[in-house]
Scaffold this active site. Structure first.
Site, PDB file in Angstrom:
ATOM      1  N   GLY A   1      48.442  50.607  73.553  1.00 51.61           N
ATOM      2  CA  GLY A   1      48.690  51.038  74.937  1.00 51.61           C
ATOM      3  C   GLY A   1      47.707  50.453  75.933  1.00 51.61           C
ATOM      4  O   GLY A   1      48.086  49.953  76.999  1.00 51.61           O
ATOM      5  N   ARG A   2      46.424  50.463  75.579  1.00 47.82           N
ATOM      6  CA  ARG A   2      45.413  49.984  76.537  1.00 47.82           C
ATOM      7  C   ARG A   2      45.366  48.464  76.635  1.00 47.82           C
ATOM      8  O   ARG A   2      44.581  47.917  77.411  1.00 47.82           O
ATOM      9  CB  ARG A   2      44.041  50.572  76.182  1.00 47.82           C
ATOM     10  CG  ARG A   2      43.607  50.369  74.743  1.00 47.82           C
ATOM     11  CD  ARG A   2      42.472  51.321  74.378  1.00 47.82           C
ATOM     12  NE  ARG A   2      42.085  51.291  72.990  1.00 47.82           N
ATOM     13  CZ  ARG A   2      42.655  52.006  72.023  1.00 47.82           C
ATOM     14  NH1 ARG A   2      43.687  52.775  72.294  1.00 47.82           N
ATOM     15  NH2 ARG A   2      42.209  51.949  70.774  1.00 47.82           N
TER      16      ARG A   2
ATOM     17  N   GLN B   1      39.369  53.349  79.927  1.00 48.37           N
ATOM     18  CA  GLN B   1      40.274  53.533  78.787  1.00 48.37           C
ATOM     19  C   GLN B   1      40.039  52.435  77.753  1.00 48.37           C
ATOM     20  O   GLN B   1      39.924  52.705  76.555  1.00 48.37           O
ATOM     21  CB  GLN B   1      41.753  53.530  79.215  1.00 48.37           C
ATOM     22  CG  GLN B   1      42.648  53.909  78.030  1.00 48.37           C
ATOM     23  CD  GLN B   1      44.125  53.584  78.202  1.00 48.37           C
ATOM     24  OE1 GLN B   1      44.505  52.835  79.087  1.00 48.37           O
ATOM     25  NE2 GLN B   1      44.955  54.127  77.341  1.00 48.37           N
TER      26      GLN B   1
ATOM     27  N   LYS C   1      46.599  67.410  72.611  1.00 46.74           N
ATOM     28  CA  LYS C   1      48.045  67.323  72.875  1.00 46.74           C
ATOM     29  C   LYS C   1      48.772  68.409  72.085  1.00 46.74           C
ATOM     30  O   LYS C   1      49.648  69.096  72.601  1.00 46.74           O
ATOM     31  CB  LYS C   1      48.610  65.974  72.395  1.00 46.74           C
ATOM     32  CG  LYS C   1      48.333  64.797  73.271  1.00 46.74           C
ATOM     33  CD  LYS C   1      49.146  63.604  72.739  1.00 46.74           C
ATOM     34  CE  LYS C   1      48.623  62.292  73.235  1.00 46.74           C
ATOM     35  NZ  LYS C   1      49.260  61.119  72.647  1.00 46.74           N
TER      36      LYS C   1
ATOM     37  N   SER D   1      56.609  53.667  78.738  1.00 46.45           N
ATOM     38  CA  SER D   1      55.989  54.429  77.648  1.00 46.45           C
ATOM     39  C   SER D   1      56.220  53.691  76.344  1.00 46.45           C
ATOM     40  O   SER D   1      57.370  53.497  75.925  1.00 46.45           O
ATOM     41  CB  SER D   1      56.594  55.831  77.565  1.00 46.45           C
ATOM     42  OG  SER D   1      56.057  56.516  76.453  1.00 46.45           O
ATOM     43  N   LYS D   2      55.132  53.320  75.706  1.00 44.74           N
ATOM     44  CA  LYS D   2      55.263  52.624  74.423  1.00 44.74           C
ATOM     45  C   LYS D   2      56.089  53.478  73.455  1.00 44.74           C
ATOM     46  O   LYS D   2      57.032  53.009  72.846  1.00 44.74           O
ATOM     47  CB  LYS D   2      53.873  52.334  73.866  1.00 44.74           C
ATOM     48  CG  LYS D   2      53.876  51.747  72.488  1.00 44.74           C
ATOM     49  CD  LYS D   2      52.481  51.423  71.997  1.00 44.74           C
ATOM     50  CE  LYS D   2      52.525  51.096  70.509  1.00 44.74           C
ATOM     51  NZ  LYS D   2      51.236  50.738  69.954  1.00 44.74           N
ATOM     52  N   THR D   3      55.735  54.739  73.332  1.00 46.80           N
ATOM     53  CA  THR D   3      56.386  55.602  72.340  1.00 46.80           C
ATOM     54  C   THR D   3      57.642  56.278  72.879  1.00 46.80           C
ATOM     55  O   THR D   3      58.499  56.700  72.124  1.00 46.80           O
ATOM     56  CB  THR D   3      55.419  56.715  71.916  1.00 46.80           C
ATOM     57  OG1 THR D   3      54.994  57.400  73.121  1.00 46.80           O
ATOM     58  CG2 THR D   3      54.210  56.174  71.197  1.00 46.80           C
ATOM     59  N   PHE D   4      57.720  56.439  74.168  1.00 48.21           N
ATOM     60  CA  PHE D   4      58.777  57.184  74.850  1.00 48.21           C
ATOM     61  C   PHE D   4      58.822  58.645  74.373  1.00 48.21           C
ATOM     62  O   PHE D   4      59.849  59.315  74.450  1.00 48.21           O
ATOM     63  CB  PHE D   4      60.165  56.532  74.692  1.00 48.21           C
ATOM     64  CG  PHE D   4      60.881  56.408  76.018  1.00 48.21           C
ATOM     65  CD1 PHE D   4      60.554  55.406  76.909  1.00 48.21           C
ATOM     66  CD2 PHE D   4      61.861  57.316  76.402  1.00 48.21           C
ATOM     67  CE1 PHE D   4      61.180  55.285  78.148  1.00 48.21           C
ATOM     68  CE2 PHE D   4      62.501  57.212  77.641  1.00 48.21           C
ATOM     69  CZ  PHE D   4      62.149  56.192  78.511  1.00 48.21           C
ATOM     70  N   THR D   5      57.682  59.123  73.905  1.00 49.37           N
ATOM     71  CA  THR D   5      57.623  60.537  73.491  1.00 49.37           C
ATOM     72  C   THR D   5      56.456  61.246  74.175  1.00 49.37           C
ATOM     73  O   THR D   5      56.219  62.423  73.918  1.00 49.37           O
ATOM     74  CB  THR D   5      57.433  60.663  71.962  1.00 49.37           C
ATOM     75  OG1 THR D   5      56.250  59.932  71.612  1.00 49.37           O
ATOM     76  CG2 THR D   5      58.604  60.129  71.183  1.00 49.37           C
TER      77      THR D   5
ATOM     78  N   GLU E   1      53.936  63.913  79.208  1.00 51.99           N
ATOM     79  CA  GLU E   1      53.826  63.729  80.661  1.00 51.99           C
ATOM     80  C   GLU E   1      54.933  62.802  81.156  1.00 51.99           C
ATOM     81  O   GLU E   1      55.615  63.080  82.150  1.00 51.99           O
ATOM     82  CB  GLU E   1      52.468  63.109  81.035  1.00 51.99           C
ATOM     83  CG  GLU E   1      51.279  64.027  80.892  1.00 51.99           C
ATOM     84  CD  GLU E   1      50.638  63.955  79.515  1.00 51.99           C
ATOM     85  OE1 GLU E   1      51.321  63.549  78.547  1.00 51.99           O
ATOM     86  OE2 GLU E   1      49.463  64.331  79.404  1.00 51.99           O
TER      87      GLU E   1
ATOM     88  N   HIS F   1      26.076  53.824  98.026  1.00 54.93           N
ATOM     89  CA  HIS F   1      25.827  54.972  98.904  1.00 54.93           C
ATOM     90  C   HIS F   1      26.187  56.291  98.232  1.00 54.93           C
ATOM     91  O   HIS F   1      26.241  57.319  98.910  1.00 54.93           O
ATOM     92  CB  HIS F   1      26.627  54.808 100.205  1.00 54.93           C
ATOM     93  CG  HIS F   1      26.184  53.612 100.988  1.00 54.93           C
ATOM     94  ND1 HIS F   1      25.170  53.680 101.928  1.00 54.93           N
ATOM     95  CD2 HIS F   1      26.568  52.319 100.941  1.00 54.93           C
ATOM     96  CE1 HIS F   1      24.984  52.478 102.447  1.00 54.93           C
ATOM     97  NE2 HIS F   1      25.820  51.626 101.857  1.00 54.93           N
TER      98      HIS F   1
ATOM     99  N   GLY G   1      47.579  53.720  79.119  1.00 52.45           N
ATOM    100  CA  GLY G   1      47.787  52.280  79.208  1.00 52.45           C
ATOM    101  C   GLY G   1      49.080  51.899  79.905  1.00 52.45           C
ATOM    102  O   GLY G   1      49.223  50.780  80.402  1.00 52.45           O
ATOM    103  N   SER G   2      50.020  52.817  79.959  1.00 59.39           N
ATOM    104  CA  SER G   2      51.292  52.527  80.627  1.00 59.39           C
ATOM    105  C   SER G   2      51.205  52.770  82.128  1.00 59.39           C
ATOM    106  O   SER G   2      52.213  52.685  82.830  1.00 59.39           O
ATOM    107  CB  SER G   2      52.401  53.387  80.008  1.00 59.39           C
ATOM    108  OG  SER G   2      52.490  53.105  78.630  1.00 59.39           O
TER     109      SER G   2
ATOM    110  N   GLU H   1      38.424  54.508  74.833  1.00 53.12           N
ATOM    111  CA  GLU H   1      39.456  54.838  73.847  1.00 53.12           C
ATOM    112  C   GLU H   1      39.307  53.913  72.632  1.00 53.12           C
ATOM    113  O   GLU H   1      39.653  54.280  71.520  1.00 53.12           O
ATOM    114  CB  GLU H   1      40.866  54.711  74.454  1.00 53.12           C
ATOM    115  CG  GLU H   1      41.913  55.478  73.661  1.00 53.12           C
ATOM    116  CD  GLU H   1      43.257  55.612  74.380  1.00 53.12           C
ATOM    117  OE1 GLU H   1      43.625  56.725  74.757  1.00 53.12           O
ATOM    118  OE2 GLU H   1      43.936  54.586  74.546  1.00 53.12           O
TER     119      GLU H   1
HETATM  120  O1  LIG Z   1      52.773  54.524  76.449  1.00 56.18           O
HETATM  121  P1  LIG Z   1      52.765  55.870  75.815  1.00 56.18           P
HETATM  122  O2  LIG Z   1      53.315  55.856  74.432  1.00 56.18           O
HETATM  123  O3  LIG Z   1      53.482  56.864  76.683  1.00 56.18           O
HETATM  124  O4  LIG Z   1      51.266  56.321  75.679  1.00 56.18           O
HETATM  125  C1  LIG Z   1      50.455  56.512  76.787  1.00 56.18           C
HETATM  126  C2  LIG Z   1      49.005  56.593  76.429  1.00 56.18           C
HETATM  127  O5  LIG Z   1      48.766  57.694  75.588  1.00 56.18           O
HETATM  128  C3  LIG Z   1      47.777  57.372  74.618  1.00 56.18           C
HETATM  129  O6  LIG Z   1      48.403  57.260  73.385  1.00 56.18           O
HETATM  130  C4  LIG Z   1      46.701  58.408  74.568  1.00 56.18           C
HETATM  131  O7  LIG Z   1      47.215  59.695  74.539  1.00 56.18           O
HETATM  132  C5  LIG Z   1      47.229  56.026  75.076  1.00 56.18           C
HETATM  133  O8  LIG Z   1      46.668  55.309  74.046  1.00 56.18           O
HETATM  134  C6  LIG Z   1      48.433  55.415  75.672  1.00 56.18           C
HETATM  135  O9  LIG Z   1      48.107  54.336  76.498  1.00 56.18           O
END
Ligand SMILES: O=P(O)(O)OC[C@H]1O[C@](O)(CO)[C@@H](O)[C@@H]1O
Length: 553
Positions: free
Chosen positions: A277-278, A359, A517, A215-219, A222, A394, A164-165, A363
């Protein structure tokens, strides 16, 4: 809440499907009812959204009775009650004990919105103050008042985020490219595959690059890895002269991790845990959108979204456009065993729309457990897929027309193109395909028609089109601008909500992404340790061993 299949309307719908709908022939329904189009179409009109949006549901397996029964199902499943609970800020995400309040992010209408009795709109961390910060910052960057460490304007934006980010910002900036700053280049780096970051950095000049760490969680592994790689690149390229504070900002809920990473909390754009996130493109996560199309257009985007929220919140079920979309999703999934939902925009700017909806839908509704913890005894979330047309025609439309599966499809078109080139010829050809595909899927082609055309007898089965394949046609009454796009996205958000409400699942958690994960983290360690995948099943262990050997790790 009771599982959907125990509701009286569910049994009534089953009986109705067996009596009527199984043998329902769409083209005959049109032939015998001159009002069908009018009866099953709904027009979305809203202040703030300059174009009307027509939703034509008439090419679906619907009779008056079907619609009444589906609405009854929604009533019995408590869709209105659940919707009102969402807008009230109740903790409807019951597995995470959170409110689901992304609607507050686009509350341009001044609704009173509270979580735990606290107003979420005002105050230092409230929605309005974050919007103000986004406005101020995006205007400074766009005007060149906010410069990089060497005094140059920042014109290269790298958004680092995933899920979602990433998907919302990519999709929306692509969809609104027409409104984008011509001197700005955008990169979206999501994948842990180093290629993604390497290619973005190759095309970037540190003096003019702004990194948005989203990043919502910043954890998220990736994103933190990609962000650290970007920071090292920046410091290395600038020989230590680069000022991180001018080139890195964070879009997150986690101030502690943001500051640990080295981003000043003054350069953090926050939001709250009640934004999934989504559903986060409306939040600070949408900063790339505001930077690219300008804050005024971002605000219009929020306004269009709010207009669809208002429609969803206030319109009776039978006239409620996202409710009808969601009911059709349930109707096809559970009563016709359709496994998929195709969304094909006839619009090149919307080329990431289906990826975004994947997503949102999968999701949210890819769940098998109902609110009381029992396993659902019915099918839930459909596999959503799509590509823009006419390209999709096509590639995979062969299966949609003549395959063995029922694939309910949504087609989206804007009446006007942003690029009416060649005397609008392209747009007219695009539109003619939009009409033709829905018509062809419905009417098909009979053996008699083929014979009349002189088709040899042995080819007739191959050239036959059974037709009777349902579509929903969505027609935007002008170009797709920010407000129209906002309204379209929210149509799908609430459609997804309605499906989840009927299926009695929690559409707002995503536990299903955790297991992979955790295992990846454990295997990452093993790749640096001696051993050849021992302790895993034979296949996984064999693959790990082979990888180490091939890669000489
Ligand atoms: O914004 P974040 O915390 O990095 O999360 C990224 C994505 O990872 C997820 O938690 C799925 O792994 C999604 O729901 C979210 O959008």
């Amino acid at each position: 809440m009771a599982p959907a299949n125990t509701l009286p309307a569910w049994s009534e719908l089953q009986a109705h499907r067996d009596d009527v709908a199984k043998n329902f022939v769409l083209k005959e329904a049109f032939a015998s009812d001159a009002d069908r189009f009018g009866r099953f179409s709904r027009t979305f009109k809203a202040a703030g959204v300059s174009a009307d949006i027509l939703f034509d549901f008439s090419k679906n397996f619907l009779t008056n009775e079907t619609l009444d029964l589906l609405v009854k199902l929604a009533e019995q499943a408590g869709v209105e009650r659940k919707r009102d609970a969402m807008f009230r800020g109740d903790k409807i995400n019951f597995t995470e004990n959170r409110a689901v309040y992304h609607t507050a992010l686009r509350n341009v209408g001044g609704w009173d919105m509270k979580v735990d009795g606290q107003d979420v709109m005002s105050g230092p961390n409230g929605v309005n103050s974050v919007l103000e910060h986004m406005k101020e910052f995006s205007e400074k960057v766009r005007s060149g008042e906010w410069t990089g460490f060497s005094g140059k304007k920042l014109t290269n934006i790298v958004n680092v985020g995933i899920g979602g980010s990433d998907l919302g910002p990519v999709m929306v900036t692509e969809a609104l490219k027409h409104y984008g700053a011509p001197d700005m280049t955008l990169h979206f780096v999501s994948n842990i595959d180093g290629t993604h970051m390497a290619e973005a950095l190759k095309a970037s000049d540190p003096e003019t690059t702004l990194f948005l760490i989203a990043s919502k969680t910043f954890t998220t592994a990736e994103t933190t890895t990609n962000a650290n790689t970007a920071k090292s690149w920046f410091l290395e390229k600038t020989g230590g002269k680069g000022d991180v504070a001018k080139h890195f900002v964070a879009l997150s809920t986690n101030e502690a991790e943001v500051t640990k990473f080295g981003i000043d909390s003054a350069n953090m754009f926050g939001f709250e845990s009640w934004v999934g996130g989504r559903y986060s493109v409306w939040s600070a996560i949408g900063l790339s959108v505001a930077l690219y199309v300008g804050y005024d257009n971002f605000y219009k985007f929020l306004s269009g979204a709010h207009a669809m929220d208002k429609h969803f919140r206030e319109t009776p079920l039978k006239e409620n456009i996202p409710v009808l979309g969601g009911l059709l999703g349930v109707w096809y999934s559970d009563f016709f065993q359709a496994q998929t939902h195709l969304v094909a925009p006839f619009d090149q700017y919307l080329h990431r729309f289906a990826a975004y909806l994947q997503q949102l839908s999968m999701e949210s509704n890819g769940k098998a457990i109902t609110s009381d913890g029992s396993t659902a005894k019915y099918t839930t979330g459909a596999i959503l897929f799509g590509e823009p047309c006419t390209n999709a025609q096509h590639s995979f439309f062969q299966l949609v027309h003549q395959g063995t599966k029922l694939i309910p499809a949504d087609f989206i078109l804007a009446a006007k193109s942003h690029n009416p080139i060649h005397d609008n010829l392209h747009q007219k050809m695009l539109a003619s395909n939009y009409f033709a595909q829905a018509e062809a899927l419905m009417v098909g082609k009979t053996d008699d028609q083929l014979r009349a055309e002189g088709t040899p007898e042995d080819l007739i089965p191959h050239k036959r089109f059974l037709g009777n394949r349902p579509t929903t046609s969505i027609l935007v009454g002008d170009v797709i601008g920010p407000a129209e796009l906002g309204a379209l996205i929210v149509y799908y958000e609430h459609l997804t909500f309605v499906e989840g409400a009927i299926w009695d699942i929690n559409s707002f958690d995503q536990w299903g992404v955790e297991l992979g994960k955790v295992l990846a983290k454990k295997i990452l360690k093993e790749l640096d340790e001696p051993g050849n995948g021992e302790g895993h099943d034979a296949s996984t262990g064999g693959l790990i061993g082979a990888f180490k050997q091939f890669a000489k790790i």
